[in-house]
Design an enzyme around this catalytic site. Sequence first.
Site, short mmCIF file in Angstrom:
data_model
loop_
_atom_site.label_atom_id
_atom_site.label_comp_id
_atom_site.label_asym_id
_atom_site.label_seq_id
_atom_site.Cartn_x
_atom_site.Cartn_y
_atom_site.Cartn_z
N HIS A 266 31.12 2.46 -127.67
CA HIS A 266 29.83 2.58 -128.34
C HIS A 266 29.90 3.64 -129.42
CE1 HIS A 266 25.61 2.22 -129.22
NE2 HIS A 266 25.61 1.15 -128.47
N GLY A 267 29.72 3.17 -130.65
CA GLY A 267 29.63 4.07 -131.78
C GLY A 267 30.95 4.61 -132.31
N ARG B 11 19.48 -12.22 -130.62
CA ARG B 11 19.34 -11.70 -131.99
C ARG B 11 20.64 -11.79 -132.78
NH1 ARG B 11 18.53 -5.30 -130.81
NH2 ARG B 11 16.88 -6.14 -129.53
N HIS B 12 21.79 -11.78 -132.08
CA HIS B 12 23.04 -11.98 -132.84
C HIS B 12 23.84 -13.14 -132.25
CE1 HIS B 12 24.22 -8.95 -129.90
NE2 HIS B 12 23.72 -7.94 -130.58
N GLU C 162 29.40 -9.52 -122.58
CA GLU C 162 28.41 -8.47 -122.29
C GLU C 162 27.06 -9.11 -122.08
OE1 GLU C 162 27.30 -5.12 -124.73
OE2 GLU C 162 29.40 -4.96 -125.27
N ASP D 144 29.72 -9.02 -132.46
CA ASP D 144 28.28 -9.28 -132.51
C ASP D 144 27.71 -9.21 -133.92
OD1 ASP D 144 28.34 -9.34 -129.76
OD2 ASP D 144 27.32 -7.42 -129.48
N HIS D 145 28.18 -8.22 -134.68
CA HIS D 145 27.50 -7.97 -135.96
C HIS D 145 27.95 -8.90 -137.08
CE1 HIS D 145 25.10 -5.17 -133.98
NE2 HIS D 145 26.14 -4.48 -133.56
N HIS E 43 30.53 -2.25 -134.21
CA HIS E 43 29.75 -2.05 -135.43
C HIS E 43 30.56 -1.44 -136.56
CE1 HIS E 43 26.53 -0.08 -137.90
NE2 HIS E 43 26.09 -1.30 -137.83
N GLU F 60 32.60 1.11 -117.91
CA GLU F 60 32.77 1.43 -119.33
C GLU F 60 31.90 2.64 -119.63
OE1 GLU F 60 33.15 -1.72 -122.10
OE2 GLU F 60 32.27 -0.55 -123.74
N THR G 137 20.22 -1.07 -130.38
CA THR G 137 21.51 -1.34 -129.75
C THR G 137 21.39 -0.85 -128.31
OG1 THR G 137 23.89 -0.92 -129.88
CG2 THR G 137 22.45 0.87 -130.60
N THR G 138 22.47 -0.98 -127.53
CA THR G 138 22.40 -0.55 -126.13
C THR G 138 22.35 0.97 -126.09
OG1 THR G 138 23.82 -2.44 -125.72
CG2 THR G 138 23.45 -0.95 -123.88
N ARG H 141 20.33 -14.50 -142.66
CA ARG H 141 19.98 -15.51 -143.65
C ARG H 141 19.78 -16.89 -143.05
NH1 ARG H 141 20.99 -14.37 -149.12
NH2 ARG H 141 20.36 -16.51 -149.45
N ASN I 183 34.43 -6.10 -130.81
CA ASN I 183 33.10 -6.69 -130.60
C ASN I 183 32.63 -7.34 -131.91
OD1 ASN I 183 30.23 -6.91 -130.65
ND2 ASN I 183 30.10 -5.57 -128.87
N ARG J 122 22.49 -11.40 -126.06
CA ARG J 122 21.26 -10.70 -125.68
C ARG J 122 20.20 -11.72 -125.30
NH1 ARG J 122 21.08 -5.01 -127.52
NH2 ARG J 122 18.94 -5.09 -126.82
N HIS K 57 28.13 -9.91 -126.97
CA HIS K 57 26.94 -9.60 -126.16
C HIS K 57 25.89 -10.68 -126.43
CE1 HIS K 57 23.65 -6.32 -125.21
NE2 HIS K 57 23.53 -7.39 -124.44
N1 PXP Z 1 30.52 -1.31 -125.31
C1 PXP Z 1 29.29 -1.73 -124.93
C2 PXP Z 1 29.03 -1.88 -123.48
C3 PXP Z 1 28.30 -2.03 -125.88
O1 PXP Z 1 27.08 -2.43 -125.50
C4 PXP Z 1 28.62 -1.95 -127.25
C5 PXP Z 1 27.61 -2.32 -128.27
O2 PXP Z 1 27.34 -3.67 -128.22
C6 PXP Z 1 29.92 -1.54 -127.59
C7 PXP Z 1 30.84 -1.20 -126.60
C8 PXP Z 1 30.35 -1.44 -129.01
O3 PXP Z 1 29.58 -0.49 -129.68
P1 PXP Z 1 29.68 -0.40 -131.25
O4 PXP Z 1 29.23 -1.70 -131.80
O5 PXP Z 1 28.78 0.74 -131.59
O6 PXP Z 1 31.13 -0.12 -131.59
#
Ligand code: PXP
Length: 247
Positions: free
Chosen positions: A197-198, A52-53, A73, A12-13, A220, A154, A103-104, A21, A10, A48, A46
């Site tokens: 996630h996480g 935001r990202h 996403e 996004d970040h 992340h 998921e 976050t989600t 910036r 992912n 959103r 994702h």
């Molecule tokens: N899966 C889903 C459905 C998510 O919403 C996210 C966060 O965007 C992730 C996985 C990845 O989570 P993380 O960025 O904490 O690894």
Amino acid sequence: MTNDLRLGVNIDHVATVRNARGSAYPDPVRAAKLAEEAGADGITAHLREDRRHIRDTDIDALMDQLTVPLNFEMAATAEMQAIALRHIPHAVCLVPEKREERTTEGGLEVAKDQNRLAEYIGPLAEAGCRVSLFVAAEEAQLEASKRVGAAVVELHTGAYCDFHHEGRFEERDAELARLQKGAAFAASLGLEVHAGHGLTFETVKPIAAIQAVKELNIGHFLIAESIFTGLTSVIHDMRRLMDEARV
Ligand code: PXP
């Protein structure tokens, strides 16, 4: 080494840092291409509602340039459905979205929203997207996911990861057991099972060891750790841990 467990990265970040910036860099598409070269089996982004990202132009570029599948996403809104139907990404993962959250935070309430979700998923599935629902590992949510026509669920690993990093190991182990049971139950319904996630180097192995789980989506931590060791190295290390857990 078995490779029946896919790694979705992912990005996004990378966009979060760019947007902080208001600059043109770092480019999330460049990160996605690097992740692809490093062995990512897919890229997750994702879009959103508040942008935001990831931005719309990032999705255009990812669709254009990726050679691995894009897992798009999004919240189950009319705007996002139209965007997905314009692009037809390989996969669409529906997530709950609240403006105020960082976050989600939780899974989708599929059981409470069955009629709407069934109608919402129909056109996406017919267009050829594999529709995934981001849910807690609860039987009611999993059964409802099957009923509304999702191909994939998921499972939300956020609580398991938080308990681990807070040193609350009994609660972590109970959450892990719930994920293991949920994954087996979802697979028995004929759903493909993903998780995410996480996840970090410390938490990934017990999740990767769940045989019913076929894909992990991680963002992340990979992007954060890449500050220190680089994205290629961090993806290789995550891949190795996943493979070790699978043997
Ligand atoms: N899966 C889903 C459905 C998510 O919403 C996210 C966060 O965007 C992730 C996985 C990845 O989570 P993380 O960025 O904490 O690894």
